[in-house]
Design an enzyme around this catalytic site. Structure first.
Site, mmCIF file in Angstrom:
data_model
loop_
_atom_site.group_PDB
_atom_site.id
_atom_site.type_symbol
_atom_site.label_atom_id
_atom_site.label_comp_id
_atom_site.label_asym_id
_atom_site.label_seq_id
_atom_site.Cartn_x
_atom_site.Cartn_y
_atom_site.Cartn_z
ATOM 1 C CG HIS A 1 35.451 36.878 42.098
ATOM 2 N ND1 HIS A 1 34.858 36.448 40.934
ATOM 3 C CD2 HIS A 1 35.469 35.798 42.924
ATOM 4 C CE1 HIS A 1 34.543 35.176 41.039
ATOM 5 N NE2 HIS A 1 34.899 34.746 42.244
ATOM 6 C CG ASP B 1 35.649 39.068 38.850
ATOM 7 O OD1 ASP B 1 36.674 38.400 39.088
ATOM 8 O OD2 ASP B 1 34.514 38.574 38.803
ATOM 9 C CB SER C 1 32.589 32.220 41.757
ATOM 10 O OG SER C 1 33.998 32.137 41.626
#
Length: 426
Positions: free
Chosen positions: A396, A366, A209
């Site tokens: 995610h 995501d 991320s």
């Protein structure tokens, strides 16, 4: 005529029945309210949807608590959320306890070094790991991240370094980036690699991320830095966030309301990272900062033109969203939106050519799916070897949920697969 004791008994029983009905009714209403709060429509192909709903409801509750505390002037919203995360992560048991750990400074930056036990004289491979959390959240030395680093050290027989960089709201861009660069350059020094018995030709940088964002930016910096003799062999980017100019890519449109990273939340993370006004969230979400009347955008739009960089199977029916007119002041007030240190997807081809071989993990559900896929394609066009592992049931944050107490099958598979890729190529 009934005696007084019998009348009293009857009335007591009636009151008891009334209270029981009232309690049942209240319980039913509460159950309905809880179910209404927890339930959100999710794609049928997403991994374990009911478990994700419960997890998301908990996180939404924490975010709301943070917003309330912030509005009342009690604490910054990010500190409230991070406190809850730290408390939750402390519940995760320590795994692979045979791994030796050392908390140390690398050029003034806090890191933790994980080393497998024993040393037979051979040089080990190494992984520098940079944690995610929107540049503001996360506990790299606790819970799921600690378990992940221990597992990498054990499974790969590798030295793993996790960077405990400072986060927002205490610091903003470029501090997080610079601290990761400092730690990387220090670790890649020949004498430091020798100290930890690391093979200088077998070092990777990895992040998830926002950590994927930092890992990609660090890999670009090291690749073009003539003062660094040792380079990363590989970069592993797990659902990375790589740009903040288009919040209406196909995946942003498709997954804007899919947990646990909603489009609005991602826009807030960006503004917090760049030290900008959170009131600009709506403007970012409708791409006011990249409107068609801004000539500057024509120079860089090709670098994130998802209509040409993405395969048709993920574009589906979605169309680009760029207003005819927008807010000219946003890019002037937040110049970091165009800074490749913050947005690695905007890097020039000459920089990408110097980047190491890449493994990029993406999830269908995501908002950041297209960031990763566009970067994979741009690296390929620049001549860099890329593996894009895509999970049709992925969402995610799923890699952080490959450990107790939040097991998700896709998270377990994702962790196993990317460690297996590292084992083969590092």
């Amino acid at each position: 005529m009934l005696s007084n004791p019998l009348i009293a008994a009857e009335r007591k029983e009636e009151r008891h029945h009334f209270m029981m009905k009232l309690l049942c009714g209240f319980t039913l209403l509460l159950a309905i309210a809880v179910a209404y709060y927890i339930y959100i429509p999710l794609p049928k192909t997403i991994s374990e949807p009911w478990k994700l709903m419960v997890l998301d409801a908990t996180f939404r509750g924490v975010v709301m608590m943070g917003d309330v505390a912030h509005s009342m002037g009690l604490s910054h919203r990010v500190r409230v959320i991070n406190s809850a995360i730290v408390n939750f992560e402390s519940l995760v048991p320590i795994t692979n306890q045979e791994i030796q750990i050392e908390d140390i400074l690398f050029d003034g930056v806090h890191v933790r070094v994980y080393q497998p036990p024993g040393q037979d004289g051979k040089l080990r491979r190494a992984v520098m790991f940079i944690h995610g959390g929107g540049w503001a959240l996360g506990a790299p030395k606790l819970g799921s991240y600690d378990s992940l680093c221990r597992q990498m050290a054990a499974d790969l027989d590798a030295v793993v370094v996790t960077v405990d960089y400072r986060m927002a709201p205490d610091v903003h861009f470029p501090v997080q980036y610079e601290e990761c660069v400092q730690a990387a350059k220090h670790f890649l020094r020949p004498e430091v690699l020798t100290k930890y018995s690391v093979n200088p030709e077998r070092v990777a940088v990895c992040g998830d991320s926002a950590g994927g964002n930092l890992a990609a930016a660090v890999a670009q910096r090291i690749g073009t830095d003539n003062t660094t003799t040792v380079k990363f062999k590989l970069q592993v980017l797990v659902y990375p966030v790589l740009q903040a100019l288009d919040f209406n890519t196909a995946s942003y449109q498709q997954n804007q309301n899919v947990p646990i990273l909603y489009r609005r939340l991602m826009a807030r993370f960006w503004l917090e990272y760049l030290g900008a006004d959170l009131k600009l969230v709506h403007s970012l979400m409708i791409n006011n900062h990249t409107a068609q009347d801004q000539s500057l955008m024509s120079l860089i739009r090709s670098k994130l033109d998802w209509t040409t960089l993405l395969p048709k199977r993920v574009i589906k029916h979605y169309k680009p969203v760029f207003p005819v007119t927008g807010s000219l002041s946003i890019l002037k007030d937040i110049p970091a939106l165009l800074d490749t240190r913050a947005a690695p997807l905007l890097a020039e081809d000459v920089v990408l050519r110097m980047a190491p071989r890449a493994y990029i993990m993406t999830g269908e559900h995501d908002v950041l799916r297209d960031d990763g896929m566009m970067y994979a394609r741009r690296l390929e066009l620049a001549g860099v070897s890329v593996t894009n592992e895509h999970y049709e049931d992925g969402f995610h944050g799923c890699v952080s949920f490959g450990f107790w107490p939040c097991y998700f099958s896709v998270g377990i598979r994702a962790v196993q697969n990317y460690i297996a890729w590292l084992a083969k190529h590092l």
